[in-house]
Design a protein around this motif. Structure first.
Motif, short mmCIF file in Angstrom:
data_model
loop_
_atom_site.label_atom_id
_atom_site.label_comp_id
_atom_site.label_asym_id
_atom_site.label_seq_id
_atom_site.Cartn_x
_atom_site.Cartn_y
_atom_site.Cartn_z
N GLU A 1 25.55 3.10 24.58
CA GLU A 1 26.36 4.29 24.79
C GLU A 1 27.44 4.09 25.85
OE1 GLU A 1 24.18 7.88 25.90
OE2 GLU A 1 24.91 8.66 23.98
N GLN A 2 27.05 3.56 26.98
CA GLN A 2 28.00 3.45 28.09
C GLN A 2 29.16 2.53 27.68
OE1 GLN A 2 27.95 5.29 30.89
NE2 GLN A 2 30.04 4.47 30.98
N HIS A 3 28.79 1.40 27.11
CA HIS A 3 29.80 0.44 26.66
C HIS A 3 30.75 1.10 25.65
CE1 HIS A 3 31.57 -3.37 25.52
NE2 HIS A 3 31.26 -3.13 24.26
N HIS A 4 30.16 1.78 24.70
CA HIS A 4 30.98 2.46 23.70
C HIS A 4 31.90 3.48 24.34
CE1 HIS A 4 32.40 4.90 20.47
NE2 HIS A 4 31.71 5.94 20.92
N THR A 5 31.36 4.30 25.22
CA THR A 5 32.17 5.37 25.82
C THR A 5 33.37 4.79 26.56
OG1 THR A 5 30.16 6.68 26.03
CG2 THR A 5 32.08 7.42 27.28
N ASP A 6 33.14 3.73 27.29
CA ASP A 6 34.24 3.08 28.00
C ASP A 6 35.34 2.66 27.01
OD1 ASP A 6 32.77 3.34 30.26
OD2 ASP A 6 32.26 1.21 30.45
N GLN A 7 34.91 2.03 25.97
CA GLN A 7 35.90 1.53 25.00
C GLN A 7 36.62 2.67 24.30
OE1 GLN A 7 33.80 -1.54 22.57
NE2 GLN A 7 35.22 -2.79 23.75
N PHE A 8 35.85 3.64 23.89
CA PHE A 8 36.47 4.76 23.20
C PHE A 8 37.46 5.49 24.11
CE2 PHE A 8 36.63 9.30 22.20
CZ PHE A 8 37.29 9.21 20.98
N ASN A 9 37.03 5.72 25.34
CA ASN A 9 37.92 6.45 26.24
C ASN A 9 39.22 5.69 26.48
OD1 ASN A 9 36.17 8.56 26.45
ND2 ASN A 9 35.24 7.89 28.38
N PHE A 10 39.09 4.40 26.64
CA PHE A 10 40.32 3.64 26.89
C PHE A 10 41.25 3.71 25.67
CE2 PHE A 10 43.05 -0.08 27.07
CZ PHE A 10 43.59 0.08 28.34
N TYR B 1 47.84 -2.17 12.47
CA TYR B 1 46.80 -3.10 12.00
C TYR B 1 46.16 -3.87 13.15
CZ TYR B 1 44.55 -6.92 9.50
OH TYR B 1 43.63 -7.82 9.03
N ARG B 2 46.96 -4.21 14.14
CA ARG B 2 46.44 -5.03 15.24
C ARG B 2 45.59 -4.24 16.23
NH1 ARG B 2 52.14 -8.36 15.55
NH2 ARG B 2 51.41 -10.18 14.36
N THR B 3 45.68 -2.94 16.14
CA THR B 3 44.87 -2.12 17.03
C THR B 3 43.39 -2.28 16.68
OG1 THR B 3 46.69 -0.53 17.12
CG2 THR B 3 44.52 0.24 17.85
N ASP B 4 42.58 -2.45 17.71
CA ASP B 4 41.14 -2.58 17.49
C ASP B 4 40.54 -1.18 17.39
OD1 ASP B 4 38.46 -3.08 17.52
OD2 ASP B 4 38.52 -4.48 19.20
N VAL B 5 40.27 -0.76 16.17
CA VAL B 5 39.85 0.64 15.95
C VAL B 5 38.34 0.81 15.94
CG1 VAL B 5 41.94 1.21 14.66
CG2 VAL B 5 39.93 0.33 13.44
N ARG B 6 37.61 -0.22 16.24
CA ARG B 6 36.15 -0.08 16.16
C ARG B 6 35.60 1.06 17.01
NH1 ARG B 6 34.52 -6.24 16.90
NH2 ARG B 6 36.31 -6.09 18.29
#
Lengths: 426, 426, 426, 426
Positions: A16-25, A379-384
């Protein structure tokens, strides 16, 4: 075997924490580009892809098949498998049945099971490319196109039977993949084959319930190696027009000659209001039915770019039926499908990032360099992180594949079903 | 027209904060995955791609050519153009000349100009596919493979002349692209053509300076439409072996039949120590010479994955010569090349992110799903901040294309050269 | 069921006059062109093509198989079927066995049966692309290239076992078709796969009897859809060279990427003395295994033109092993094979008509128009009377297919074997 | 240079006896098969193929062009060249002009010259793929599909001008080959491009004289390498339907993706009454524009088999416009065209030999083997004596190519025109 929601939540906690960081950024970055992240997440959550019942066991080639372990041996088990996919991804909320491989014994029980797994029944698929035991007529020389009226009638009737089964389950569409064709030059008269096919399709069409659609697939070759009656989108489009407004063309990504510009076909069909459905897979050589996005992910993105454009701008085209149609020759079928689902959502998310206004402006100036930049920037954006967030918000897994492994789902299925259960179908 | 460093710094200032945020976030993420960002940045900075002198003007097709504005009309202007690319990207530090289109008048002046632009001279390219004015013999029916000894001698001598020109400039390699072949079945005896070619190549090889390499290109078709003498890597490899240890195969991405697995060829050649160089471009149909990465970026990544593996694990293979070989039919050639350079660096950076140990471990367990995940995890990562950082550290532009436009470089070139200058070459 | 010679003679009587007229006229025409009809007839009579044991039943695709009637259910019946083909055509004097599908129970009896049918045993074929019941190791992830030494050993041992079976039957060669490869990028390390394959082949080679040859097939794809270890002639050639002088490349017409110039490959291999054998079939899309000559008969002629040239001019290349490798999905397999045999002999006869001296002279003048005329003059000649005459002189049928039908051979086989006998194999 | 009839008669004398023997024998054989030789000869004599004005000089590739000697430098000389072809073959009785390369100065003089050569003016061809000197607008980014209305208007007007020129010459059709498309993904909006194209075509159509037809070509790629607006027959067919009943699809053999079943397209279009014309050439890789019948003569035969069927059975389809569209890169263009004309007549003659009733009967029994036999029996027949006889009866040459050489026609043209005359056009 049904996935417990708590299991998924427990899995999500780990990342969760890892995901939240990535999503927020990422979310912050997209905000700066004036992208509406909320809308994108909603669209991703709403995008549901059907899983075909025949894709849950191992596939094979004419040279043989290596079975997989814990394959679903009944329709019920197939539904459970799709239930697992949907619980993890929240994007596989439908199953597409193949008749006669999946004829339900008890319709109510089957519908309840699907419902318990949060699944609906997507398009039903007929099979007139194989002979069924005790069938009166053989499809060796074709079905809907056969010179023999009695064979055509059997094939038409089979399609009507499939519609009836679909009706009982709540399906709203019939997919006709017609393998008919010829292995040798001269074997069939093209015009006779096409005319018979048109008439047979019209007969099926006339049995279509009011709120149903009929999807007509095309394919250039295989299993026939000289000609196929419905060899390309042009033929399918012509036949769909001949049948009527409930008939549409269905595009399977693997059903094209080398180097075909598929996104252009998609765009043309949507302009004409005749694109009905889509079968996802990927391929390097022929109709390889490989994992979606495993060979040409940029091509998939370009196709989604047209689909997104069409969904926004072509009200004349109906909502599309989405399905994966891949073959899992050496991977765990469920893992393979998880990878396909991820690749589809990824391509969709990237297409949603394309700034259509900016693109149109660049096109209007013939600024070819910038047009390419706009597509490639998306396309180059990392949308994961977007996909994970959309899943998490719907109660799915942040990382479906890791959770699938961590929860030892295949091991559970093997325990339930035994090592050597064999899926019905090919 | 030479780019002033201050201009680039001023440009960078505009996007510095945004870039720093992105780089720091990505860098932090990669740290957590135990990636050595510093090493990756160093490798990116060291990766230099040669620009061919013929790619700086507009290309065309057999149906015609639409010229571009401010094309370089002399070798000096071509060097200046490459200087612009290198100043912006710090990754285009070499130029590859084509003889007879680029024969220097004053070698010292040319070398000084190149040096002032921080450029070296990469492989020199011979031309025996066109007849030159006043040439004694015609290449209509082939050059190195010609039945006529006098034609072969002229072609061999031309290659030796090219070597001599290259020596004066500091080049260390000769690239032989042999268009020889036949347009019609029966036109040539295959064995005679191959034997003559082998002998001609050996003659050229024997004139090669000690520290030079000879690169032998292959191509299945075009400009000949029935057969090409060096039609595939197998033929090139055989000829390189026949010549000796300084002879290598050169891979041009566009020179393959549909669906060829190019990364496997790359891997085989590096295992055998015979991959000499690489021509980058992209294509959908034939040898389209489109912008690198504009059609099949995942395929490019897979190729770089093998190149990175080989550079780490195949000491038997020498350092490779990298070059872009694209044609710019409708875009500003410099913009097109900036996009190609970005795509190359992107594929390289992603390949550097592949965890080779983890991959090998997954392969050893035949965990096919995980193998795919590992590659796709690297590929899906948005590495643009790494490229920008590597450039910025070397004094290049954070965003080369934006800076190119913002600095109005093409407008400057047009002012200098006029609207309708025409590049020498095709 | 054995064909009685009198039956054939009786059949021939019916068409003798017509045939004689045609043959005499053609013969007269060829005499005027200074063709040595007698020599051509002798060469045609000597040209023997092996029939693979697996081609005598119906083939299929991954979508299913439509069985044929009266298929041979045992090795004995397969030999009888080939006996029928040979009796009719006098050009199918060999059978090629596939192990483990055709392991003899009683070697002497099998050899006697073959001998009674005037047949010899051609190359034996190993199978490491399918798992056999009770096998210790699985080939799911490869055989000769497998990462697991134990699997490789099993596969090597199987090949050695096949050699031993072949020795008992009088075979003199082993054909290795290696399906090994990968379905997904990243699945296997190319270099490891190639190195293991080379070592495994060397192990097999070391068990090869002194007077045997080993044929190494290549194929770009199928059953693997990302990569195949031996993907092209270049790889096969490299491996054959690594093994030694008894190792050769085998060309299967269907094992090429679209548009490959196969005749050039044939010519190169013969120049280098490394063409070992040939598998005939035809195809429009992939490895369709269609009837020889049913799709691209002119391409077949061009290949034979190189084969004839090589047989005359390349003493460094050994005698070739000829085999049909086709799949009979909807035709009577024996009829299909009769058509294939006719097409092979036709292409061979036409190639024998090419005036090599005249062609060389035209080539030396670069008279491209005339080169084409020379080939097309040979190709356009209707050589069927030559084939019929060669057969008649050897005791075969003037018109094999008509005789096959007139003699009601399939009906006889069904009576003997029953309608639904199933051939062993795929 | 005009061919004197006596010259041809003198030439024919040399080979008359040989020809008569061959024709008589073949004629006798065909009689026995109940073929109506007289009708076949009449059909062959009536079959006229147009020669495009641009095919009379040497063609080239993007890598250059090797000129030929004595090329026609004016429209008058082009007509003379076609006159030579027609005098020799009696099957090239039309010329197809390309505007603006062939705008007549004096219409009456041109018409008289054509008439003196026994030629009519076939379809006129517009050119909107190249910029003409002093043109107001550029076609760099498309013509009929351009986003800019002013460019579209210019392109439409050019087509209308072409029609007007054609009217003055007696042409009855306009061929539109539209090269419009995109080199890069994103460059153009597909739907906008298609819609503009449809509207532009309708504007041209509305200017079409009552008794004219408009032919719409399709092509998948080249000169654009990402997409082409009219990429396939389906798109052309859709546009032709949108325009009206005088609009038809035109099939150029080289304008297809690899492995396309062209004969099926031909058959479908004739069934729907929408096949307007045909461009003959041959190819191995892309749109190679090689000599007709030099690569895949059997495919050409299969196409003619459908054409013959359609001409007999599809009254809904109009008479077809036949044209050669090949490029002569290394052969004497006139010799190349003679070979193409021969190949076309050969394929036509063989298709006329197919026993359609027998074929239909075999098809109705699904006797696939026999269907193939029927086609191959026709194809394997050496029909050259029929072609020669049809020519001789019409006053043409028994052996056109030999006569062309024997009469030293090229030498005559060089004497008249000089060695280095250059044909207008590409």
């Amino acid at each position: 075997m049904q996935l417990n929601k708590d299991h998924i939540l427990t899995e999500n906690k780990k990342v969760e924490q890892h995901h939240t960081d990535q999503f927020n950024f990422l979310s912050g970055q997209l905000d700066k580009q004036d992208k509406d992240v909320h809308t994108i997440l909603r669209k991703l959550a709403n995008f549901q892809v059907a899983i075909p019942s025949w894709a849950l066991g191992a596939g094979g080639t004419r040279f043989g098949r290596f079975g997989f372990f814990g394959e679903p041996a009944s329709l019920e088990q197939k539904i459970e498998d799709v239930g697992v996919l949907h619980a993890l991804t929240k994007t596989a909320g439908a199953i597409s049945l193949h008749i006669p491989w999946d004829i339900p014994q008890d319709y109510n029980a089957i519908k309840e099971l699907a419902s318990a797994n949060d699944l609906v029944f997507d398009a039903v698929n007929s099979n007139t490319f194989q002979d069924q035991k005790n069938a009166k007529e053989s499809y060796r020389f074709g079905s809907l196109s056969n010179l023999n009226a009695s064979v055509r009638e059997q094939a038409v009737q089979h399609n009507i039977d499939v519609i009836k089964i679909g009706e009982k389950l709540g399906s709203k569409s019939l997919t006709v993949w017609l393998a008919d064709g010829a292995n040798f030059a001269g074997q069939r008269n093209f015009q006779s084959a096409l005319t018979h096919t048109e008439n047979s399709l019209k007969s099926i069409y006339s049995a279509l319930p009011e709120d149903w659609k009929m999807f007509i697939e095309y394919k250039p070759y295989e299993p026939n190696f000289y000609s196929t009656v419905i060899q390309d989108w042009g033929t399918s489009f012509m036949l769909a027009n001949a049948c009527g407004e409930k008939a549409y063309t269905l595009v399977d990504l693997g059903h094209h000659l080398p180097n075909t510009n598929i996104e252009q076909i998609v765009s043309t069909l949507m302009l004409k209001g005749k694109l009905g459905g889509f079968h996802f897979n990927d391929s390097k050589y022929g109709d390889d039915d490989s994992t979606v996005g495993s060979v040409k992910p940029y091509a998939l993105f370009l196709i989604f770019n047209e689909l997104v454009y069409g969904m926004e701008n072509n009200p004349q085209n109906p909502d599309l039926a989405w399905m994966i149609d891949a073959s899992h020759n050496i991977k765990d079928p469920l893992e393979d499908l998880l990878q396909s689902l991820e690749a589809i959502q990824e391509a969709y998310a990237k297409a949603l990032l394309v700034d259509q206004e900016e693109l149109q402006a660049a096109q209007s100036r013939n600024d070819v360099t910038l047009c390419q930049e706009i597509l490639q920037n998306a396309y180059r954006t990392d949308v994961r992180p977007l996909l994970a967030q959309a899943r998490a918000l719907s109660g799915g897994a942040i990382d479906p594949l890791k959770s699938y492994r961590s929860l030892r789902i295949r091991e559970g299925l093997i325990k339930e079903r035994g090592m050597n259960s064999v899926a019905t179908g090919l």
